[in-house]
Design a protein around this motif. Structure first.
Motif, PDB file in Angstrom:
ATOM      1  N   ALA A 184       0.840  -1.204   0.000  1.00  0.00           N
ATOM      2  CA  ALA A 184       0.000   0.000   0.000  1.00  0.00           C
ATOM      3  C   ALA A 184       0.872   1.249   0.000  1.00  0.00           C
ATOM      4  CB  ALA A 184      -0.914  -0.011   1.226  1.00  0.00           C
ATOM      5  N   ASP A 185       1.956   1.217   0.776  1.00  0.00           N
ATOM      6  CA  ASP A 185       2.886   2.353   0.802  1.00  0.00           C
ATOM      7  C   ASP A 185       3.520   2.570  -0.567  1.00  0.00           C
ATOM      8  OD1 ASP A 185       2.357   2.692   3.471  1.00  0.00           O
ATOM      9  OD2 ASP A 185       4.209   1.744   4.168  1.00  0.00           O
ATOM     10  N   ILE A 186       3.897   1.475  -1.211  1.00  0.00           N
ATOM     11  CA  ILE A 186       4.541   1.581  -2.520  1.00  0.00           C
ATOM     12  C   ILE A 186       3.563   2.113  -3.557  1.00  0.00           C
ATOM     13  CG2 ILE A 186       5.509   0.213  -4.417  1.00  0.00           C
ATOM     14  CD1 ILE A 186       6.926  -1.488  -2.289  1.00  0.00           C
ATOM     15  N   GLU A 208       3.198   5.761  -3.081  1.00  0.00           N
ATOM     16  CA  GLU A 208       4.409   6.432  -3.567  1.00  0.00           C
ATOM     17  C   GLU A 208       4.388   6.563  -5.083  1.00  0.00           C
ATOM     18  OE1 GLU A 208       8.805   4.676  -4.035  1.00  0.00           O
ATOM     19  OE2 GLU A 208       8.196   4.899  -1.937  1.00  0.00           O
ATOM     20  N   VAL A 209       4.024   5.493  -5.782  1.00  0.00           N
ATOM     21  CA  VAL A 209       3.962   5.518  -7.246  1.00  0.00           C
ATOM     22  C   VAL A 209       2.900   6.506  -7.718  1.00  0.00           C
ATOM     23  CG1 VAL A 209       3.380   4.155  -9.300  1.00  0.00           C
ATOM     24  CG2 VAL A 209       4.856   3.177  -7.535  1.00  0.00           C
ATOM     25  N   ASP A 210       1.722   6.456  -7.105  1.00  0.00           N
ATOM     26  CA  ASP A 210       0.621   7.318  -7.550  1.00  0.00           C
ATOM     27  C   ASP A 210       0.896   8.794  -7.259  1.00  0.00           C
ATOM     28  OD1 ASP A 210      -0.655   5.070  -8.443  1.00  0.00           O
ATOM     29  OD2 ASP A 210      -1.988   4.890  -6.713  1.00  0.00           O
ATOM     30  N   ALA A 211       1.600   9.065  -6.169  1.00  0.00           N
ATOM     31  CA  ALA A 211       1.939  10.457  -5.859  1.00  0.00           C
ATOM     32  C   ALA A 211       2.969  10.999  -6.835  1.00  0.00           C
ATOM     33  CB  ALA A 211       2.467  10.554  -4.434  1.00  0.00           C
ATOM     34  N   ARG A 212       3.899  10.151  -7.216  1.00  0.00           N
ATOM     35  CA  ARG A 212       4.974  10.580  -8.116  1.00  0.00           C
ATOM     36  C   ARG A 212       4.530  10.598  -9.571  1.00  0.00           C
ATOM     37  NH1 ARG A 212      10.512  10.892  -7.307  1.00  0.00           N
ATOM     38  NH2 ARG A 212      11.806  10.689  -9.166  1.00  0.00           N
ATOM     39  N   GLU A 254       6.278  -0.178 -12.059  1.00  0.00           N
ATOM     40  CA  GLU A 254       6.815   0.697 -11.021  1.00  0.00           C
ATOM     41  C   GLU A 254       6.669   0.062  -9.639  1.00  0.00           C
ATOM     42  OE1 GLU A 254       8.499   3.601 -11.103  1.00  0.00           O
ATOM     43  OE2 GLU A 254       8.598   3.357 -13.282  1.00  0.00           O
ATOM     44  N   VAL A 255       5.547  -0.600  -9.406  1.00  0.00           N
ATOM     45  CA  VAL A 255       5.339  -1.255  -8.117  1.00  0.00           C
ATOM     46  C   VAL A 255       6.323  -2.405  -7.933  1.00  0.00           C
ATOM     47  CG1 VAL A 255       3.748  -2.709  -6.795  1.00  0.00           C
ATOM     48  CG2 VAL A 255       2.920  -0.593  -7.845  1.00  0.00           C
ATOM     49  N   ARG A 308       9.955  -1.391  -7.364  1.00  0.00           N
ATOM     50  CA  ARG A 308      10.150  -0.809  -6.040  1.00  0.00           C
ATOM     51  C   ARG A 308      10.135  -1.883  -4.946  1.00  0.00           C
ATOM     52  NH1 ARG A 308       8.531   3.586  -8.882  1.00  0.00           N
ATOM     53  NH2 ARG A 308       9.040   5.660  -8.055  1.00  0.00           N
ATOM     54  N   VAL A 309       9.336  -2.924  -5.149  1.00  0.00           N
ATOM     55  CA  VAL A 309       9.360  -4.046  -4.204  1.00  0.00           C
ATOM     56  C   VAL A 309      10.761  -4.650  -4.153  1.00  0.00           C
ATOM     57  CG1 VAL A 309       8.525  -6.398  -3.790  1.00  0.00           C
ATOM     58  CG2 VAL A 309       6.903  -4.589  -4.381  1.00  0.00           C
ATOM     59  N   ILE A 310      11.333  -4.906  -5.326  1.00  0.00           N
ATOM     60  CA  ILE A 310      12.683  -5.474  -5.368  1.00  0.00           C
ATOM     61  C   ILE A 310      13.680  -4.549  -4.675  1.00  0.00           C
ATOM     62  CG2 ILE A 310      14.593  -6.149  -6.882  1.00  0.00           C
ATOM     63  CD1 ILE A 310      12.479  -7.000  -8.952  1.00  0.00           C
ATOM     64  N   THR A 311      13.619  -3.261  -5.005  1.00  0.00           N
ATOM     65  CA  THR A 311      14.564  -2.308  -4.428  1.00  0.00           C
ATOM     66  C   THR A 311      14.468  -2.274  -2.911  1.00  0.00           C
ATOM     67  OG1 THR A 311      14.537  -0.933  -6.412  1.00  0.00           O
ATOM     68  CG2 THR A 311      15.247   0.121  -4.372  1.00  0.00           C
ATOM     69  N   ARG A 312      13.248  -2.210  -2.384  1.00  0.00           N
ATOM     70  CA  ARG A 312      13.092  -2.151  -0.924  1.00  0.00           C
ATOM     71  C   ARG A 312      13.638  -3.408  -0.258  1.00  0.00           C
ATOM     72  NH1 ARG A 312       7.772   0.962   1.382  1.00  0.00           N
ATOM     73  NH2 ARG A 312       7.883   2.783   0.020  1.00  0.00           N
ATOM     74  N   LEU A 313      13.330  -4.553  -0.822  1.00  0.00           N
ATOM     75  CA  LEU A 313      13.773  -5.807  -0.220  1.00  0.00           C
ATOM     76  C   LEU A 313      15.293  -5.936  -0.291  1.00  0.00           C
ATOM     77  CD1 LEU A 313      10.996  -8.210  -1.557  1.00  0.00           C
ATOM     78  CD2 LEU A 313      11.238  -7.368   0.777  1.00  0.00           C
TER      79      LEU A 313
END
Length: 402
Positions: free
Chosen positions: A240-242, A245-249, A261-262, A265-270
């Protein structure tokens, strides 16, 4: 070759490898772990991953992952983690590339079916099967069976998820019900892999890379298959946070790009969490050698406590919404039937297998025949398993999503 100035003291050093089962002259241009990686890539089992299922059957669409594309993605993530932590990238890559070599056709459904078929003969385990593939079933060399990989690579194939037994040799909880697979115990008795210790940092990096790739890419495949929608991901706080973040950007972004994009970002965070947490654990443990990593008493490469909980929530979402989705259920049942049919028929009539698989079975007991049949079926691609079923049975399920 990976320069020593980039390799941490606790990394595996190919120049100090514990060696191979069979003597082999050194390469003037490649490290021992580079050679392992290359041998895996050139193996028949690696090529067959192209037509083995992750979740979908092979013909459902070119955009969905196969075992091969998943393996390549795991390799990329493992190398990134290894580089950040000063581990040997080539060993991490070799382990990532080999981690699925023992998988059956039809994903985990095929493995479950084959394990049930082999219940009276030691069961079936894909890690044990990967060990069999690289030590016995690949037949490419004049001097020996298998790929003759280094001790470090074999150790990582067997122990990338952690020790298998405790200090007294008793199976750890995940093997408590059925025991450590016989193939692993037999190989360990002849060529000790120290089953009570953790594996190298490189193996740990490959294991966590597998989790990261599964999570991100099964979200991607599930969205593209229509099993769930982007808005459904809001049930998982991190996702939900990701999304926010995508929708705001990128407000108003088209769906296909929004999915990408989602997932990236999941890969990057992990990955970034693993690197930070692993750096912290390594600093606390202060290992001075690869053996110190093995003796640390816990994995030194992994998620932080908070991210481990978030990652478990992702899996908790995917399990009912994808792996056990009602559209998958019928396909899983049909795949189970194909594997069980093949096993029963070929066990009763092993002469129906190709000549090289029948070799040495004349007068053999049921256990040897069953293991040979299991080896044969486990090596099949989805496509070949269906072709063999059509050859041997009057009706074969289509294995298509409804």
């Amino acid at each position: 070759m990976h320069g020593d100035r980039w390799r941490a003291a606790y990394a595996c050093d190919p120049a100090a490898s514990r060696g191979r089962q069979f003597p082999a002259s050194a390469s003037p241009t490649r490290s021992e772990f580079q050679r392992d990686r290359d041998r895996i890539i050139h193996s028949s089992a690696f090529r067959r991953l192209k037509h083995k299922t992750q979740v979908f059957v092979f013909h459902e669409g070119d955009h969905f992952r196969t075992r091969l594309t998943h393996t390549i993605e795991v390799s990329q993530i493992a190398r990134a983690i290894a580089r950040a932590l000063g581990l040997d990238e080539d060993l991490a890559e070799a382990l990532a590339l080999s981690h699925d070599l023992g998988h059956t056709p039809f994903g985990h459904t095929g493995e479950d079916a084959l394990d049930a078929c082999m219940a009276g003969h030691g069961g079936f385990d894909h890690n044990a099967q990967a060990l069999r593939v690289v030590t016995a079933l690949e037949r490419r060399y004049a001097e020996h069976d298998g790929l003759n990989l280094t001790w470090e690579t074999l150790e990582g194939i067997v122990k990338h998820n952690g020790p298998l037994v405790d200090a007294a040799g008793a199976p750890l909880p995940r093997y408590a019900a059925h025991g450590v697979p016989r193939a692993i115990l037999e190989f360990d008795a002849a060529y000790g892999l120290d089953l009570a210790s953790y594996a190298s940092g490189e193996a740990q990096a490959a294991a966590v890379a597998d989790d990261i790739a599964y999570d991100a890419h099964d979200i991607d495949d599930g969205l593209r298959a229509g099993f769930f929608a982007l808005e459904d991901l809001r049930a998982v706080p991190m996702l939900a946070d990701i999304l926010a973040e995508v929708d705001a950007r990128h407000p108003g972004l088209e769906t296909s790009r929004r999915i990408h994009e989602v997932t990236r970002r999941v890969i990057t965070r992990l990955v970034e969490d693993v690197i930070r947490e692993s750096e912290r654990r390594i600093a606390d443990a202060a290992p001075r050698s690869a053996d110190d990593v093995r003796r640390a008493g816990r994995a030194l490469v992994g998620f932080s406590e908070g991210m481990a909980a978030a990652e478990a929530q992702i899996k908790g979402f995917l399990y009912p919404n994808m792996y056990r989705h009602k559209r998958i259920a019928a396909v899983r049942a049909d795949a189970d039937r194909v594997v069980r049919d093949l096993f029963a028929r070929l066990s009763a009539e092993p002469d129906l297998m190709p000549a090289e698989w029948r070799e040495g079975l004349a007068g053999a007991g049921a256990g040897k025949i069953a293991r040979r049949v299991a080896d044969y079926i486990a090596g099949m691609t989805d496509r070949y398993a269906l072709e063999e079923h059509r050859r041997l049975f009057p009706a074969t399920p289509a294995l298509r999503l409804s």
